[in-house]
Design an enzyme around this catalytic site. Sequence first.
Site, mmCIF file in Angstrom:
data_model
loop_
_atom_site.group_PDB
_atom_site.id
_atom_site.type_symbol
_atom_site.label_atom_id
_atom_site.label_comp_id
_atom_site.label_asym_id
_atom_site.label_seq_id
_atom_site.Cartn_x
_atom_site.Cartn_y
_atom_site.Cartn_z
ATOM 1 N N GLN A 95 0.822 -1.204 0.000
ATOM 2 C CA GLN A 95 0.000 0.000 0.000
ATOM 3 C C GLN A 95 0.858 1.257 0.000
ATOM 4 O O GLN A 95 0.577 2.216 -0.725
ATOM 5 C CB GLN A 95 -0.938 -0.003 1.210
ATOM 6 C CG GLN A 95 -2.006 -1.085 1.137
ATOM 7 C CD GLN A 95 -2.905 -1.076 2.355
ATOM 8 O OE1 GLN A 95 -2.775 -0.241 3.250
ATOM 9 N NE2 GLN A 95 -3.833 -2.030 2.404
ATOM 10 N N ASP A 103 -2.373 -11.275 4.429
ATOM 11 C CA ASP A 103 -3.804 -11.252 4.738
ATOM 12 C C ASP A 103 -4.363 -12.637 5.034
ATOM 13 O O ASP A 103 -5.491 -12.760 5.530
ATOM 14 C CB ASP A 103 -4.588 -10.636 3.580
ATOM 15 C CG ASP A 103 -4.392 -9.136 3.487
ATOM 16 O OD1 ASP A 103 -4.135 -8.506 4.524
ATOM 17 O OD2 ASP A 103 -4.480 -8.591 2.373
ATOM 18 N N ARG A 153 -11.892 -10.624 7.912
ATOM 19 C CA ARG A 153 -11.100 -11.864 7.869
ATOM 20 C C ARG A 153 -11.171 -12.626 9.190
ATOM 21 O O ARG A 153 -11.149 -13.866 9.199
ATOM 22 C CB ARG A 153 -9.666 -11.553 7.478
ATOM 23 C CG ARG A 153 -9.569 -10.920 6.103
ATOM 24 C CD ARG A 153 -8.197 -11.053 5.480
ATOM 25 N NE ARG A 153 -8.055 -10.146 4.352
ATOM 26 C CZ ARG A 153 -8.572 -10.348 3.136
ATOM 27 N NH1 ARG A 153 -9.266 -11.448 2.902
ATOM 28 N NH2 ARG A 153 -8.405 -9.463 2.173
#
Length: 452
Positions: A177, A327, A403
Amino acid sequence: MTHSDGVPMPLSLSADGPLAGAVTVPGDKSISHRSLMLGALAVGETIITGLLQGEDVLATAAAMRAMGADIVRGEDGRWHVHGVGVGGLLQPLVALDMGNSGTSTRLLMGLVASHPITATFIGDASLSRRPMGRVIDPLGQMGANITASPGGRLPLMMTGACPAVPLRYVLPVASAQVKSAVLLAGLNTPGDTVVVEPVPTRDHSERMLAGFGAHLTVEAAPEGRIITVRGEAQLRPQTLTVPGDPSSAAFPMVAALVVPGSDIRISNVGLNPTRAGLIDVLRAMGADITLHDLRDVGGEPVADLHVRHAPLTGIEVPPEMVPSMVDEFPILFVAAAFAQGRTIMRGLEELRVKESDRIAAMASGLSAIGVMTQELADGMIITGTGGEAIAGGATVPAHLDHRIAMSLAIAGLHARAPVIVDDARPIATSFPGFVAMMERLGARRQGPAAVH
């Protein structure tokens, strides 16, 4: 309304027998965000097939509309983006509401940083706790004026610099990012903007920038990957197909591995090598995962996955794998809960500053349902059951984190008593059809309806 508004919706999944069938997963979230942003900076019409329609990506679409792009979804499901050109972003008349999306926030900050506009970024309670300092620092060096809430958090106001100052920036932490924010700021900055990446991270931005016609180079050097983008770019519109998100595929994949007798197929999964670390780690644990019909879709490697239940064995996960699966660690924790022996996972500091503190959230959630966990400052050690069902029998908090919610719901598929996730609404940020997909594979939803 964001998912953090209103009444919580509990979720509990169970499996009365093996999971079976063929499913697809939503479009890749990282690619979906970037396709909208770059389409909005191109001159002409970009057409996108397979765009993820979760809340996070819709927040990106709304923000690009607020800055002048024309973005519509056709009746055939394809998205049409008429861009304004690099340098053509307009002053938004309203605050940009990012909902729960850290990716949207950080990448859009990069876009605004080199345009002569002022934008205010706001988000939900979870996003407003996440630090933005790692993006504020390089964008401030490029000339952007940024006023953030205490701790470098949202709400945040940014006034872009025009012209911005080209920068050579060495990433202090592995973050796709931050890299992407600096490269996007460089699109409208005179000269060359350079990012040095000591540890490789997902490279969707580099692939897509090149595909849209930016002058971008990537070279290997002793200090890491050196990515250079030439400013004042002219981007060309594209016709794109978004592959299935490997982060979403991780949930049915682990479900099939831990529910005895399961045999499933997951179609059209993106296998970018900077994203596919989970498959390598699961295979090292003994997972039965076969790739079929390897192909290229829009510059990204894609395959169909055939996943069958298999006994898993605990391993020590190499820390260098972390960027390629950062992730996916919450669902890897679940796989480790059913493995034989100990799984040791370190180098996960980044998980502390995600939508929640994912190390603490998963350690407490798994412990509550009978899994032996040892929380570390930078990771976790999990001692698995050797394939036996876990105890279950508890309500566990999702911490407003999609998540965490999905991972703990998957853990409940092979439990002696129900595992109830306290609030499934955050799942809509990335995987609106999660529960329906699990039901197609044979899982059973217990209790109130949650996410359809």
